[in-house]
Design a protein around this motif. Structure first.
Motif, short mmCIF file in Angstrom:
data_model
loop_
_atom_site.label_atom_id
_atom_site.label_comp_id
_atom_site.label_asym_id
_atom_site.label_seq_id
_atom_site.Cartn_x
_atom_site.Cartn_y
_atom_site.Cartn_z
N TYR A 65 0.82 -1.22 0.00
CA TYR A 65 0.00 0.00 0.00
C TYR A 65 0.85 1.27 0.00
N ASP A 66 2.10 1.18 -0.41
CA ASP A 66 3.04 2.31 -0.32
C ASP A 66 2.54 3.55 -1.03
N GLY A 67 1.87 3.38 -2.17
CA GLY A 67 1.28 4.51 -2.86
C GLY A 67 -0.10 4.83 -2.33
N MET A 88 3.80 -2.52 4.84
CA MET A 88 4.10 -2.34 3.41
C MET A 88 5.60 -2.14 3.23
N GLY A 89 6.01 -1.81 2.00
CA GLY A 89 7.43 -1.67 1.72
C GLY A 89 8.12 -3.00 1.50
N ASN A 90 7.37 -4.02 1.11
CA ASN A 90 7.94 -5.35 0.89
C ASN A 90 8.56 -5.46 -0.50
N CYS A 91 9.32 -6.53 -0.69
CA CYS A 91 9.87 -6.91 -2.00
C CYS A 91 10.81 -5.86 -2.59
N GLY A 92 11.36 -5.00 -1.75
CA GLY A 92 12.37 -4.05 -2.22
C GLY A 92 11.84 -2.91 -3.04
N VAL A 93 10.49 -2.73 -3.09
CA VAL A 93 9.93 -1.65 -3.90
C VAL A 93 9.12 -0.70 -3.01
N GLY A 94 9.19 0.57 -3.37
CA GLY A 94 8.50 1.61 -2.62
C GLY A 94 8.91 2.96 -3.15
N THR A 105 11.33 6.51 -12.37
CA THR A 105 12.03 5.23 -12.22
C THR A 105 11.34 4.36 -11.18
N LEU A 106 10.97 4.96 -10.04
CA LEU A 106 10.32 4.17 -8.99
C LEU A 106 8.89 3.79 -9.37
N ILE A 107 8.22 4.65 -10.12
CA ILE A 107 6.89 4.29 -10.61
C ILE A 107 6.97 3.10 -11.56
N ARG A 108 7.91 3.14 -12.49
CA ARG A 108 8.05 2.04 -13.45
C ARG A 108 8.45 0.74 -12.74
N LEU A 109 9.23 0.87 -11.68
CA LEU A 109 9.62 -0.31 -10.91
C LEU A 109 8.41 -0.90 -10.20
N MET A 110 7.64 -0.07 -9.52
CA MET A 110 6.46 -0.57 -8.82
C MET A 110 5.42 -1.10 -9.80
#
Length: 575
Positions: A65-67, A88-94, A105-110
């Motif tokens: 639920y980071d976003g 939240m903040g799992n799997c190395g993405v946030g 970059t972070l949006i494309r990653l998530m």
């Protein structure tokens, strides 16, 4: 007679300790449980729980639920399934820490890793932060229905320190590694529950690139472990293919030994490596025997893809005739698909290459099922589309076509991706019963176009404690403890997960006999009107968070008592 905020009277209490159910009242005042047993105090609100279960609120340790937590006041679908705390903040993405030039970059990653629409993230995220502490402040400023807690994600950390080099998975310099260590320490001191990373080939950006953290050097990971040690708190959350199992398990063992902090990793039975979970379990048990706090997060049902015209994936995505209309609104697509001759033409086509995942599932009719109502997440092989087609002499694609175009194109097929190699959940049962595993992997807030596993806490009660017919069941006290006290303790949240005096008043009142999942369906309520899978349940009579009723009979009351959880919480002294 004394007064308190709420008294829940006459319920069957399953208190989170694992002990047998018992009849008891529960008194709540000022957000805390103040009495359990025969309560003489009068409640300003009285809840008659006769014939109902009373449990702690679920503590879900694996969500994304980071976003959503930055723009939404309700952490749905989790909160409508009795969850009162999400991590939240799992799997190395946030989304923190972050520099302005790296927002996309972070949006494309998530978007790629967790299948959250980039348009929704672009519109919904305000980016009123840079550091992780700034992000926590933004989370704290927004009221919400339930509590949220965050971990610092490795992907965002690496990009923040290294920029484009980090995104491209280049090696970090000694100075950059030292900066990551310091930032992890600072994030935990600012209230992060821990640090997360991913090291799997499956996780990719929306552009198809490997994640920034895949193959990060041991020196980098060891420095991050030192960052947790410097902070004296926090957990490690790990996702890996474990293809080089000796090295990978050896590394996580080293990180736990260095940091002195607990670590959990994701464990499923994958069709491509159906026995790997057994090897991981052997190593997990050995590590626990040495006193190392390493656990595996497991899920009590298949990780299931929902295949449909509204979703991210279905078997016809790579057929040329469908690809030509894929951009059209759903109603127009369905109308075109139902025109005379379209089905015959499309089904005769050879799928285009270049999407191996879709092409591989397109022919796997033995693993496609009509989910049904109520949903059946442990279907028998004879219920598959392939088996049905064989019995009827039909082309299985014709059955798939009919399901997907039903009800205006809102139909879904269920494809059990993991935990269903033998077409039953017996191996999953073995995983769950292992004392070194944790209930997790709901992925709440993520995979919104393809997976809807956020309802798994409800499923644990309905399927495993009541309805299962294809094997052994689980005891209700075990299941409740596993998704309340055990998950809370694993994250250092010792103030919740039990119904006992002094503990946080997060409580579910449940009509267990009539508790039932509804089928997943698509809604379009994310920023920009983007889609997400939604699933409701019947039978939650009341969900109480921080001593306030937030849901009655599945309907939100408008109350928003949820808070940001900063760091470890001590167990209360009894009232």
């Amino acid at each position: 007679m004394a007064e308190v905020d709420i008294v829940i009277r006459g319920g069957t209490l399953v208190d989170g300790t694992g002990s047998a159910p018992r009849q008891a009242d529960v008194a709540i005042d000022k957000g805390v449980i103040v009495e359990v047993g025969k309560v003489s105090a009068k409640g300003r609100e009285e809840i008659d729980a006769s014939g109902l279960l009373v449990t702690p609120g679920w503590v879900d340790i694996h969500t994304h639920y980071d976003g959503q937590a930055t723009w939404d006041e309700r952490m749905t679908p989790s909160s409508i399934h009795g969850t009162t705390t999400v991590v939240m903040g799992n799997c190395g993405v946030g989304f923190a820490p972050v520099r302005k030039q790296d927002h996309d970059t972070l949006i494309r990653l998530m978007e790629g890793v967790e299948d959250i629409p980039g348009a929704a993230l672009s519109e919904g995220l305000t980016w009123d932060w840079e550091s992780f502490a700034d992000y926590m402040d933004q989370l704290e400023a927004r009221p919400r229905d339930i509590d949220v807690a965050a971990q610092i994600p490795h992907g965002a950390l690496r990009v923040y320190v290294m920029g484009e080099r980090g995104a491209k998975r280049e090696p970090a310099t000694d100075a950059e590694i030292a900066e990551m260590r310091a930032l992890v320490r600072d994030a935990v001191k600012a209230g992060a529950l821990g640090f997360s990373t991913t090291r799997t080939m499956v996780h990719r950006t929306a552009d198809g690139d490997l994640t920034p953290t895949l193959g990060a050097a041991d020196a980098e990971m060891i420095a991050i472990a030192h960052g947790l040690k410097d902070a004296g708190a926090g957990v490690l959350q790990w996702v890996s293919d474990f293809r080089e199992i000796d090295h990978e398990f050896g590394l996580i063992t080293k990180l736990v030994e260095i940091s002195g902090r607990p670590l959990s990793f994701s464990m499923v039975q994958a069709d491509v490596m159906p026995d790997q979970w057994r090897e991981l379990t052997t190593r997990l048990d050995a590590a626990a025997g040495r006193g190392l706090p390493i656990r595996a997060q497991v899920q009590g049902r298949p990780v299931g893809l929902m295949l449909g015209l509204q979703g991210s994936v279905h078997p016809f995505v790579t057929r040329p005739s469908y690809a030509a209309i894929a951009h059209q609104p759903l109603a127009e697509r369905v109308a075109k698909m139902l025109e005379p001759g379209f089905r015959e033409k499309m089904l005769a086509e050879t799928p285009e290459q270049g999407h191996p995942f879709v092409n591989s599932l397109a022919g796997a009719y033995h693993k496609m099922f009509d989910l049904g109502n109520p949903p059946n997440y442990e279907p028998a092989p004879e219920d598959s589309i392939g088996a049905r087609a064989k019995r009827s002499g039909e082309n299985p694609d014709e059955i798939v076509f009919d399901v997907l175009t039903a009800n205006g194109g809102t139909g879904f097929l269920f494809f059990p991706l993991h935990n269903s190699f033998e077409f039953n959940l017996d191996n999953t049962l073995t995983m769950m019963r292992n004392p070194n595993t944790l209930f997790g992997l709901s992925d709440g807030g993520a995979h919104v176009g393809a997976i809807c596993d956020v309802s798994v806490p409800t499923y644990m009660l309905t399927h495993w404690c009541r309805d299962r017919t294809r094997g052994e069941k689980l005891d209700l006290p075990f299941v409740v403890k596993s998704q309340t006290r055990d998950t809370a303790e694993a994250m250092g949240l010792l103030d919740r997960g039990l119904i006992a005096p002094g503990y946080k008043a997060d409580v579910n009142v449940i009509d267990f006999d009539n508790l039932q999942l509804r089928p997943p369906h698509m809604v379009y309520d994310l920023p920009s009107g983007a889609r997400r899978l939604m699933q409701e349940a019947d039978g939650y009579v009341a969900t109480i968070a921080s001593g306030v009723v937030i849901y009655r009979d599945g309907r939100h009351t408008g109350a928003l008592p949820g808070k940001l959880v900063r760091g470890h919480k001590e167990a209360p002294t009894a009232a």
